[in-house]
Design an enzyme around this catalytic site. Structure first.
Site, PDB file in Angstrom:
ATOM      1  N   ASP A  21      -4.707  12.111  20.459  1.00 41.92           N
ATOM      2  CA  ASP A  21      -3.386  12.477  20.947  1.00 41.92           C
ATOM      3  C   ASP A  21      -2.755  13.456  19.982  1.00 41.92           C
ATOM      4  OD1 ASP A  21      -1.354  12.545  22.788  1.00 41.92           O
ATOM      5  OD2 ASP A  21      -0.423  10.683  22.159  1.00 41.92           O
ATOM      6  N   GLY A  22      -1.835  14.254  20.519  1.00 47.54           N
ATOM      7  CA  GLY A  22      -1.073  15.200  19.725  1.00 47.54           C
ATOM      8  C   GLY A  22       0.394  15.023  20.041  1.00 47.54           C
ATOM      9  N   GLU A  55      -2.920  18.707  20.181  1.00 54.18           N
ATOM     10  CA  GLU A  55      -3.900  18.085  21.088  1.00 54.18           C
ATOM     11  C   GLU A  55      -5.303  18.621  20.784  1.00 54.18           C
ATOM     12  OE1 GLU A  55      -3.382  15.603  23.062  1.00 54.18           O
ATOM     13  OE2 GLU A  55      -1.273  15.641  23.626  1.00 54.18           O
ATOM     14  N   ASP A  96      -5.058  12.484  26.762  1.00 56.14           N
ATOM     15  CA  ASP A  96      -4.012  12.550  27.783  1.00 56.14           C
ATOM     16  C   ASP A  96      -3.560  13.996  28.003  1.00 56.14           C
ATOM     17  OD1 ASP A  96      -2.443  13.055  25.550  1.00 56.14           O
ATOM     18  OD2 ASP A  96      -1.156  11.313  25.792  1.00 56.14           O
ATOM     19  N   HIS A 133       1.231   7.395  28.120  1.00 56.55           N
ATOM     20  CA  HIS A 133       2.304   6.401  28.267  1.00 56.55           C
ATOM     21  C   HIS A 133       2.081   5.502  29.488  1.00 56.55           C
ATOM     22  CE1 HIS A 133       4.236   8.853  25.226  1.00 56.55           C
ATOM     23  NE2 HIS A 133       4.026   9.888  25.999  1.00 56.55           N
ATOM     24  N   ASP A 174      -0.743   7.755  20.192  1.00 55.55           N
ATOM     25  CA  ASP A 174       0.558   8.392  20.400  1.00 55.55           C
ATOM     26  C   ASP A 174       1.511   8.039  19.254  1.00 55.55           C
ATOM     27  OD1 ASP A 174       2.593   9.779  22.197  1.00 55.55           O
ATOM     28  OD2 ASP A 174       3.502   7.800  21.969  1.00 55.55           O
TER      29      ASP A 174
END
Length: 158
Positions: free
Chosen positions: A10-11, A48, A70, A124, A134
């Site tokens: 994740d970023g 990301e 994501d 999320h 995240d």
């Protein structure tokens, strides 16, 4: 037989551009390793990409890799756009250099030794590994250490 590694990335960016961070969770058998870093000025898409790059660069040998992200930008870029960009000199349809060209080239170089399966997961959405990544990416963005997204040596999981 290739070792099977699961990667979650994740970023995060606080403002776009702004301070940002990436996080990675690497899983091999019962082993888990987190990698993360924060940058003073970057973008969400760069973070990301960095998560994915750092994850793949940490593998010391060829592996079967399942990557969950994501980021539609990363997934579509790697599955649909990257080979066209390379073919046309890393330029888009308008013959302009693609955004984040340095990171896309770096990512492209990491792909070769591995058998990679890409999976998009909705951010999320109660996916435990994505929630962890995240939170760690946001923590990294809130505590930047690096001026840019250039290469830095990392340790290996495999």
């Amino acid at each position: 037989m290739l070792k099977l590694v699961y990667i979650f990335t994740d970023g995060s960016c606080l403002g776009n551009p702004g301070p940002g961070g990436y996080s990675v969770l690497l899983c091999y058998k019962k082993h888990k390793k987190f990698l993360n870093a924060g940058f003073y000025l970057t973008t969400n898409n760069r973070m990301e990409l960095m998560g994915t790059i750092i994850a793949l660069e940490s593998l010391k040998q060829s592996c079967e890799v399942h990557i969950a992200t994501d980021s539609q930008y990363v997934k579509k870029g790697i599955e649909n756009w990257i080979y066209k960009w390379k073919k046309y000199g890393w330029k888009n349809k308008k013959k302009q250099p693609i955004k984040n060209i340095d990171l896309w080239i770096r990512l492209y170089k990491t792909l070769k030794p591995h058998q990679i399966h890409w999976k998009w997961i909705k951010g999320h959405s109660n996916h435990m590994e994505n929630i962890i990544c995240d939170k760690l990416a946001r923590l990294s963005a809130n505590n930047p250490s690096f001026k840019d997204t250039g290469y830095r040596k990392i340790t290996s999981i495999i």
